[in-house]
Design an enzyme around this catalytic site. Sequence first.
Site, PDB file in Angstrom:
ATOM      1  N   ASP A   7       0.813  -1.100   0.105  1.00 53.92           N
ATOM      2  CA  ASP A   7      -0.089   0.077  -0.091  1.00 53.92           C
ATOM      3  C   ASP A   7       0.900   1.207  -0.048  1.00 53.92           C
ATOM      4  O   ASP A   7       2.098   1.136  -0.093  1.00 53.92           O
ATOM      5  CB  ASP A   7      -0.935  -0.005   1.107  1.00 53.92           C
ATOM      6  CG  ASP A   7      -0.338   0.198   2.599  1.00 53.92           C
ATOM      7  OD1 ASP A   7       0.840   0.320   2.508  1.00 53.92           O
ATOM      8  OD2 ASP A   7      -1.292   0.290   3.391  1.00 53.92           O
ATOM      9  N   CYS A  63       3.088  -3.291   4.039  1.00 56.61           N
ATOM     10  CA  CYS A  63       2.254  -2.070   4.237  1.00 56.61           C
ATOM     11  C   CYS A  63       2.988  -1.290   5.624  1.00 56.61           C
ATOM     12  O   CYS A  63       4.258  -1.576   5.854  1.00 56.61           O
ATOM     13  CB  CYS A  63       0.973  -2.360   4.715  1.00 56.61           C
ATOM     14  SG  CYS A  63       0.647  -3.506   6.144  1.00 56.61           S
ATOM     15  N   THR A  65       2.894  -1.680   8.799  1.00 60.27           N
ATOM     16  CA  THR A  65       3.075  -2.687   9.820  1.00 60.27           C
ATOM     17  C   THR A  65       3.364  -4.171   9.232  1.00 60.27           C
ATOM     18  O   THR A  65       4.044  -4.650  10.174  1.00 60.27           O
ATOM     19  CB  THR A  65       2.052  -2.699  10.849  1.00 60.27           C
ATOM     20  OG1 THR A  65       0.969  -3.276  10.341  1.00 60.27           O
ATOM     21  CG2 THR A  65       1.796  -1.291  11.642  1.00 60.27           C
ATOM     22  N   HIS A  96       8.583 -24.818   8.660  1.00 62.27           N
ATOM     23  CA  HIS A  96       7.418 -25.373   9.360  1.00 62.27           C
ATOM     24  C   HIS A  96       5.877 -25.042   8.941  1.00 62.27           C
ATOM     25  O   HIS A  96       5.119 -26.028   9.259  1.00 62.27           O
ATOM     26  CB  HIS A  96       7.658 -25.035  10.915  1.00 62.27           C
ATOM     27  CG  HIS A  96       8.775 -25.876  11.570  1.00 62.27           C
ATOM     28  ND1 HIS A  96       8.825 -25.899  13.047  1.00 62.27           N
ATOM     29  CD2 HIS A  96       9.905 -26.412  11.190  1.00 62.27           C
ATOM     30  CE1 HIS A  96      10.068 -26.340  13.342  1.00 62.27           C
ATOM     31  NE2 HIS A  96      10.656 -26.856  12.291  1.00 62.27           N
ATOM     32  N   HIS A 131       5.454 -31.820   9.888  1.00 64.54           N
ATOM     33  CA  HIS A 131       4.896 -30.407   9.510  1.00 64.54           C
ATOM     34  C   HIS A 131       3.833 -30.451   8.462  1.00 64.54           C
ATOM     35  O   HIS A 131       2.834 -29.669   8.531  1.00 64.54           O
ATOM     36  CB  HIS A 131       6.267 -29.538   9.148  1.00 64.54           C
ATOM     37  CG  HIS A 131       6.883 -29.365  10.478  1.00 64.54           C
ATOM     38  ND1 HIS A 131       6.621 -28.933  11.728  1.00 64.54           N
ATOM     39  CD2 HIS A 131       8.402 -29.783  10.604  1.00 64.54           C
ATOM     40  CE1 HIS A 131       7.686 -28.958  12.614  1.00 64.54           C
ATOM     41  NE2 HIS A 131       8.890 -29.418  11.700  1.00 64.54           N
TER      42      HIS A 131
HETATM   43  C1  RB5 Z   1      -1.940   2.811   6.305  1.00 68.49           C
HETATM   44  O1  RB5 Z   1      -1.844   4.088   6.968  1.00 68.49           O
HETATM   45  C2  RB5 Z   1      -1.681   1.619   7.531  1.00 68.49           C
HETATM   46  O2  RB5 Z   1      -2.852   1.624   8.095  1.00 68.49           O
HETATM   47  C3  RB5 Z   1      -1.453   0.466   6.444  1.00 68.49           C
HETATM   48  O3  RB5 Z   1      -0.209   0.731   5.958  1.00 68.49           O
HETATM   49  C4  RB5 Z   1      -1.169  -0.708   7.460  1.00 68.49           C
HETATM   50  O4  RB5 Z   1      -0.028  -0.447   8.628  1.00 68.49           O
HETATM   51  C5  RB5 Z   1      -2.155  -1.624   8.098  1.00 68.49           C
HETATM   52  O5  RB5 Z   1      -1.929  -2.851   8.665  1.00 68.49           O
END
Ligand code: RB5
Length: 143
Positions: A7, A63, A65, A96, A131
């Site tokens: 994203d 993304c 996180t 695994h 596994h």
């Molecule tokens: C975008 O701002 C953010 O929410 C997205 O990149 C991500 O971290 C969501 O899990």
Amino acid sequence: MIAIGCDHAAVSLKNAIMAHLEEQGVEYINLGTDGDPCDYPDMAKAVAEKITSGECELGILLCGTGIGMSIAANKIKGIRAACCSDCFSVRYTRLHNDANILCMGERVIGKGLALELVDIFLSTPFEGGRHLRRVEKIKALEN
Ligand code: RB5
């Protein structure tokens, strides 16, 4: 063939990973985004479908996180997406869990570590054996 998507929060990391894959001669399909704001579940779906269709063996989703991408991708039957930020977890999720998508967060890890995680993900085989039985039980949960 590797499917890669992100994203708007991870375009820079995706560009670094694509350059790294090119240096290594690894073929990939870039599903975007290349800058436009987008919703991460849409990109997760696009990458996941490249894997469930058989066009790609493994995928990379990025993304802010890595967590949103992994939550979304894991809703799709046949996908085992692992959100990782350390080498040990990446190695063992291939060995695994037979993870088929690596998710990472541009706001969580640096590019150097991310490239190392990609290398481990792409070069570590599924161990099979006991596994396999466990992965089959994960697949049974989908039905
Ligand atoms: C975008 O701002 C953010 O929410 C997205 O990149 C991500 O971290 C969501 O899990």
